[in-house]
Write a protein that holds these residues in place. Structure first.
Motif, mmCIF file in Angstrom:
data_model
loop_
_atom_site.group_PDB
_atom_site.id
_atom_site.type_symbol
_atom_site.label_atom_id
_atom_site.label_comp_id
_atom_site.label_asym_id
_atom_site.label_seq_id
_atom_site.Cartn_x
_atom_site.Cartn_y
_atom_site.Cartn_z
ATOM 1 N N LEU A 97 -3.605 0.069 0.008
ATOM 2 C CA LEU A 97 -2.971 0.634 1.191
ATOM 3 C C LEU A 97 -1.478 0.416 1.020
ATOM 4 O O LEU A 97 -1.020 -0.722 0.968
ATOM 5 C CB LEU A 97 -3.476 -0.051 2.467
ATOM 6 C CG LEU A 97 -5.002 -0.142 2.628
ATOM 7 C CD1 LEU A 97 -5.357 -0.940 3.879
ATOM 8 C CD2 LEU A 97 -5.627 1.243 2.692
ATOM 9 N N GLY A 98 -0.700 1.503 0.915
ATOM 10 C CA GLY A 98 0.680 1.339 0.480
ATOM 11 C C GLY A 98 1.743 2.009 1.325
ATOM 12 O O GLY A 98 2.758 2.432 0.779
ATOM 13 N N ASP A 99 1.539 2.111 2.633
ATOM 14 C CA ASP A 99 2.512 2.819 3.473
ATOM 15 C C ASP A 99 3.664 1.958 3.987
ATOM 16 O O ASP A 99 4.631 2.494 4.526
ATOM 17 C CB ASP A 99 1.803 3.447 4.686
ATOM 18 C CG ASP A 99 0.981 4.663 4.276
ATOM 19 O OD1 ASP A 99 0.949 4.970 3.074
ATOM 20 O OD2 ASP A 99 0.370 5.299 5.150
ATOM 21 N N HIS A 100 3.576 0.634 3.875
ATOM 22 C CA HIS A 100 4.684 -0.216 4.317
ATOM 23 C C HIS A 100 5.862 -0.066 3.357
ATOM 24 O O HIS A 100 5.687 0.181 2.157
ATOM 25 C CB HIS A 100 4.256 -1.677 4.382
ATOM 26 C CG HIS A 100 3.462 -2.025 5.597
ATOM 27 N ND1 HIS A 100 3.983 -1.983 6.876
ATOM 28 C CD2 HIS A 100 2.162 -2.437 5.735
ATOM 29 C CE1 HIS A 100 3.060 -2.348 7.739
ATOM 30 N NE2 HIS A 100 1.943 -2.619 7.082
ATOM 31 N N THR A 101 7.062 -0.252 3.884
ATOM 32 C CA THR A 101 8.274 -0.098 3.072
ATOM 33 C C THR A 101 8.940 -1.425 2.726
ATOM 34 O O THR A 101 10.012 -1.446 2.129
ATOM 35 C CB THR A 101 9.291 0.797 3.803
ATOM 36 O OG1 THR A 101 9.629 0.204 5.065
ATOM 37 C CG2 THR A 101 8.724 2.194 4.028
ATOM 38 N N ASP A 102 8.304 -2.532 3.131
ATOM 39 C CA ASP A 102 8.838 -3.854 2.816
ATOM 40 C C ASP A 102 7.664 -4.827 2.720
ATOM 41 O O ASP A 102 6.492 -4.437 2.899
ATOM 42 C CB ASP A 102 9.843 -4.295 3.887
ATOM 43 C CG ASP A 102 10.908 -5.265 3.338
ATOM 44 O OD1 ASP A 102 10.611 -5.977 2.356
ATOM 45 O OD2 ASP A 102 12.016 -5.304 3.902
ATOM 46 N N THR A 103 7.963 -6.077 2.451
ATOM 47 C CA THR A 103 6.944 -7.117 2.303
ATOM 48 C C THR A 103 5.909 -7.066 3.426
ATOM 49 O O THR A 103 6.257 -6.952 4.601
ATOM 50 C CB THR A 103 7.605 -8.503 2.311
ATOM 51 O OG1 THR A 103 8.492 -8.600 1.191
ATOM 52 C CG2 THR A 103 6.571 -9.615 2.225
ATOM 53 N N VAL A 104 4.629 -7.171 3.047
ATOM 54 C CA VAL A 104 3.547 -7.264 4.035
ATOM 55 C C VAL A 104 3.191 -8.740 4.181
ATOM 56 O O VAL A 104 2.713 -9.367 3.240
ATOM 57 C CB VAL A 104 2.314 -6.443 3.612
ATOM 58 C CG1 VAL A 104 1.296 -6.427 4.748
ATOM 59 C CG2 VAL A 104 2.703 -5.028 3.227
ATOM 60 N N PHE A 105 3.458 -9.277 5.355
ATOM 61 C CA PHE A 105 3.268 -10.712 5.574
ATOM 62 C C PHE A 105 1.865 -11.074 6.025
ATOM 63 O O PHE A 105 1.417 -12.210 5.822
ATOM 64 C CB PHE A 105 4.262 -11.221 6.628
ATOM 65 C CG PHE A 105 5.637 -11.463 6.089
ATOM 66 C CD1 PHE A 105 5.873 -12.480 5.175
ATOM 67 C CD2 PHE A 105 6.704 -10.678 6.491
ATOM 68 C CE1 PHE A 105 7.140 -12.714 4.674
ATOM 69 C CE2 PHE A 105 7.983 -10.906 6.003
ATOM 70 C CZ PHE A 105 8.205 -11.921 5.087
ATOM 71 N N SER A 106 1.148 -10.136 6.666
ATOM 72 C CA SER A 106 -0.123 -10.522 7.268
ATOM 73 C C SER A 106 -1.086 -9.344 7.317
ATOM 74 O O SER A 106 -0.680 -8.189 7.475
ATOM 75 C CB SER A 106 0.118 -11.052 8.688
ATOM 76 O OG SER A 106 -1.067 -11.544 9.263
ATOM 77 N N VAL A 107 -2.376 -9.646 7.168
ATOM 78 C CA VAL A 107 -3.434 -8.647 7.289
ATOM 79 C C VAL A 107 -4.637 -9.296 7.962
ATOM 80 O O VAL A 107 -4.887 -10.495 7.784
ATOM 81 C CB VAL A 107 -3.812 -8.064 5.912
ATOM 82 C CG1 VAL A 107 -4.427 -9.129 5.003
ATOM 83 C CG2 VAL A 107 -4.748 -6.873 6.049
#
Length: 440
Positions: free
Chosen positions: A52-62
């Motif tokens: 899943l790659g729609d974020h434009t910066d670091t993903v901190f939590s899921v």
């Protein structure tokens, strides 16, 4: 998958755990048993994931819903995304005024909550969203009270209470009735309790299933166990020597796990208070950033700065899988209630969703059960032979990690035999082709 097939798979896993070779042979004699063997073996492959790659910066939590069908993520791009895992699409995007450090989701997947550097928590309705980005609309509820960024959050299983940890060194408790957390109108809510005791920011929080206890971990290297009826600290655990990055509790509340920058993964017996350490596992050389537990407490998933996700069998205290797909540090991991789906969030701006099931060959290898490994390979037949390079070699690696020399020998012999059989088939095919040309 039908319930009867799931039952056969569960029976197969139980037989492998107990070392019942005869039961495995009997199960493999049926069509359902053969299918279960293939499924539970193929599931240990390291390529069963999507991105899943729609974020434009670091993903901190899921976080994942109980059935693993919905995910929610928070990022340094100030957004919260809601994902339909059946399609792999981001169905909605919600926004904060600052970096989103933490997210949680109700077990039924109807509501999500996010915490941000903007000092707020926001509650979102995940079931009535449209496929669009909400940049101006209000959340169901905004929770105000922290005086610094919110960096951890957990929602109790029934959705009636939420706890959060902050850079202000406190743990706050919110709610009291589910209706209070999900009433419409963008209302503002205040904490019903503030738990004080940590001396530095609270990086992680977790609930017990019955809601009676909670745990929090901090930069101050401690874990605190809280009585959530009296809102008092029951215990302070000081076994970690560096920052406590993550805590998790099994659904029955009997087992807890913590991960730290001291590279250790600690397992706690919380059946009776005070909590006592059971095992300390060496996780990785760059620290453990996040841990997640299956509902039954048998399997754990961890993520850290080495960019990998590791799967652990807690009954044997062995690492059974290393999942390598991220290119940078893994900051958050999550598991579905049935343990079949895991997700990981990373500094590489992506989320990986992993399809997990009980990898029976890896399980037997981790247990050091050479007889069981030999039987599983024997009854697997041609189907397993086609997967030898992927499955056998990785299961062999598990045995090497556990220093189970007898199991390593079983896999070495199996791999040699399959290579020899393949060579014979190739030679036979060449003779047949030559003979065919001669007859023309």
């Amino acid at each position: 998958m039908g319930s009867s097939q799931s039952a056969v798979e569960a029976e197969l896993v139980s037989a492998v755990r107990s070392g019942n070779v005869d039961a495995v042979e009997t199960l493999s004699g049926s069509r359902a048993g053969k299918r279960a063997l293939f499924t539970a073996t193929a599931s240990s492959l390291n390529d069963d994931h999507f991105t899943l790659g729609d974020h434009t910066d670091t993903v901190f939590s899921v976080a994942l819903s109980g059935d693993g069908s919905v995910a929610i993520s928070g990022s340094a791009d100030n957004s919260v995304k809601v994902w339909n895992l059946a399609t792999g699409r981001a169905e909605s995007t919600f926004c904060h005024l600052g970096i989103v450090r933490c997210v949680a989701i109700s077990r039924d997947g109807k509501y999500g909550i996010s915490g941000s550097q903007d000092k707020t928590l926001r509650v979102w309705d995940l079931k009535t969203y449209a496929v669009k980005t909400f940049t101006t609309s209000k959340p169901i509820l905004t929770l105000l009270g922290h005086t610094a960024g919110v960096i951890s959050v957990a929602m109790r299983w029934d959705g009636k209470f939420v706890i959060s940890g902050s850079d202000d060194n406190t743990v706050k408790v919110w709610g009291g009735h589910r209706e209070e957390l999900t009433k419409p109108g963008g209302c503002e809510g205040t904490a019903i309790q503030t738990l004080v005791g940590h001396k530095q920011p609270v990086l992680c929080v977790a609930w017990s299933e019955d809601g009676r206890f909670a745990m929090s971990g901090s930069f101050d290297k401690t874990i605190r166990v809280w009585d959530m009826k009296k809102y008092t600290a029951l215990q302070t655990l000081t076994d970690h020597t560096r920052v406590v990055c993550s805590v998790a509790m099994s659904r029955d509340g009997r087992l807890a796990m913590s991960g730290s920058d001291d590279d250790s993964l600690k397992i706690w017996n919380c059946k009776s208070k005070p909590c006592t350490p059971i095992h300390s596992l060496q996780g990785r050389s760059n620290g453990i950033a996040s841990v997640a537990l299956s509902a039954d407490g048998r399997v754990a998933v961890t993520g850290g700065n080495d960019s990998t996700v590791k799967v652990w069998d807690l009954t044997t205290q062995q690492e059974i899988l290393t999942l390598a797909a991220h290119s940078k540090s893994v900051y958050s991991v999550a598991m579905s209630g049935d343990g079949r789906v895991a997700a990981s969030a990373s500094n590489d701006k992506t989320i990986k969703v992993w399809c997990l099931a009980q990898p029976v060959l890896h399980l037997a290898a981790a247990q050091g059960d050479a007889a069981m490994c030999k039987k599983l390979l024997e009854v697997g037949g041609r189907e397993l032979a086609l997967m030898t390079n992927a499955v056998g070699r990785r299961a062999r690696d598990v045995a090497v990690l556990g220093k189970h020399a007898g199991v390593v020998e079983v896999f070495d012999e199996w791999i040699r035999q399959q290579a020899a059989d393949f060579g014979r088939e190739e030679r036979l095919g060449q003779r047949t082709r030559v003979g065919g040309r001669e007859r023309e």
